[in-house]
Design a protein around this motif. Sequence first.
Motif, mmCIF file in Angstrom:
data_model
loop_
_atom_site.group_PDB
_atom_site.id
_atom_site.type_symbol
_atom_site.label_atom_id
_atom_site.label_comp_id
_atom_site.label_asym_id
_atom_site.label_seq_id
_atom_site.Cartn_x
_atom_site.Cartn_y
_atom_site.Cartn_z
ATOM 1 N N THR A 103 -10.921 -7.508 -3.398
ATOM 2 C CA THR A 103 -10.143 -6.709 -2.454
ATOM 3 C C THR A 103 -10.159 -7.309 -1.045
ATOM 4 O O THR A 103 -9.428 -6.825 -0.174
ATOM 5 N N LEU A 125 1.347 -4.014 2.511
ATOM 6 C CA LEU A 125 0.832 -2.662 2.372
ATOM 7 C C LEU A 125 0.993 -2.149 0.945
ATOM 8 O O LEU A 125 0.091 -1.506 0.400
ATOM 9 N N VAL A 126 2.144 -2.443 0.329
ATOM 10 C CA VAL A 126 2.360 -2.022 -1.055
ATOM 11 C C VAL A 126 1.370 -2.724 -1.975
ATOM 12 O O VAL A 126 0.786 -2.118 -2.883
ATOM 13 N N ALA A 128 -1.565 -3.877 -1.163
ATOM 14 C CA ALA A 128 -2.898 -3.321 -0.916
ATOM 15 C C ALA A 128 -3.085 -1.995 -1.659
ATOM 16 O O ALA A 128 -4.123 -1.751 -2.279
ATOM 17 N N ALA A 129 -2.069 -1.144 -1.593
ATOM 18 C CA ALA A 129 -2.157 0.133 -2.303
ATOM 19 C C ALA A 129 -2.268 -0.088 -3.809
ATOM 20 O O ALA A 129 -3.057 0.577 -4.497
ATOM 21 N N PHE A 132 -5.817 -1.336 -4.704
ATOM 22 C CA PHE A 132 -6.851 -0.311 -4.724
ATOM 23 C C PHE A 132 -6.712 0.621 -5.917
ATOM 24 O O PHE A 132 -7.651 1.336 -6.259
ATOM 25 N N LEU A 133 -5.553 0.586 -6.552
ATOM 26 C CA LEU A 133 -5.431 1.288 -7.820
ATOM 27 C C LEU A 133 -6.401 0.692 -8.840
ATOM 28 O O LEU A 133 -6.978 1.423 -9.658
#
Length: 297
Positions: A103, A125-126, A128-129, A132-133
Amino acid sequence: MQSSMRLYAAGAALLAVFLFSGLDALVKATTYGTPLAMVVFLRYAAGLIFSSTSAALQGQLRPGWATIRRALGRSLAGLSCAALFFGALKLLPLAQTVALTFTSPFFMVLISAAMIGDPVTRRSLVAAAFGFLGVVVMLAEKFSTEAGSPLGFAMALASAVAYALSMILSRRDTAHDSVPQMILVQNSISAVVAFPFALYAYQPLPGETLLMFLAIGALGTGGNYAITWAYKHAPATLLGPFEFTALLWAVTFGVIFFGEIPSVHTLIGAGIIVAACLVVVQPAAMPTRPAPDDSRP
C-alpha cells in the motif's frame, strides 16, 4: 544501447527484490527469541559494516555535515519503517505482511502532494480506494476466522506510511548526496538511535543468530546498491512493477522456511492491492510525451 541498459536495469531491480526478500525472511527468523529492539539495532549495525566498507573503497567515508543533516529525517523514517515492519513480521505470516506494505505507493501519492505539491489525480484516488479494498479483504479473514493479529495489521500499514515518507526524502536527497554516503549515514544514524533501546532489551544471542545478522547486513547493502543502480538507468514507471515480485518470494520463503500456506483471503487481497498499485505506478497514456526518468535510491 538504450534497450540493453533498460534490460540490465530490470535485472538489477529483480536482483534487489530477491535480496530484500531474503532479508525479510532472515529477519522473521531472528524475531523468534530475539527482542525487537535488538533485531532493529543489529540489522543497521550489520548494514553499517558493509556500507562503511563500500564507502571507504570509493573514497566516500567522510560525509559532510549537510549530508548528515539531510539524512536525519530520512533515517528516522526508515528506522520507524524497519521497527514497524519487523514487528509485523513477528505477528503475521511473511506473505501477508509483504502484501500489506504494497500500500506504500498510495501513501507516496498523498505525502508527495502534501510535501512538494505534486498533483493528486482522480485516477490515483480511485486506485488508492481500490487498493484498500484489498486490505479490507485481508481484514475480513481476521474478523471471520480470528486469523492474524490486529496489531500486526496496524504495524504493517504504518510501516508502509513510513516507507513512503523515507522514499520521498530519499528522492529529494539524491540531488545533493552520493548513494554510498546516503546509505552509510542512514545506517549510522539508525544504529545510533536504536542502540539505547537494544541495550535496554539486551540478551545474549547464539553465534548462529549473529551470523544471520551479518547476512542481513550484506543483503540489505547489496539490495540498496542494486535498486539504486536500476533506478539510475531506467524510469520508475518501468521498474516499479518488478517490486511486486516480492510477493512471489514471500510466499515461497514462507512455505519453505516457516510452513506458512497463504490463505485465499491473503492471495485475493494481495492481488487487488497489486492491481491498484500498477495503476498508480504506470503513467496515464500520453503518446506525445515520454515518461519522466524518476529515480530513487
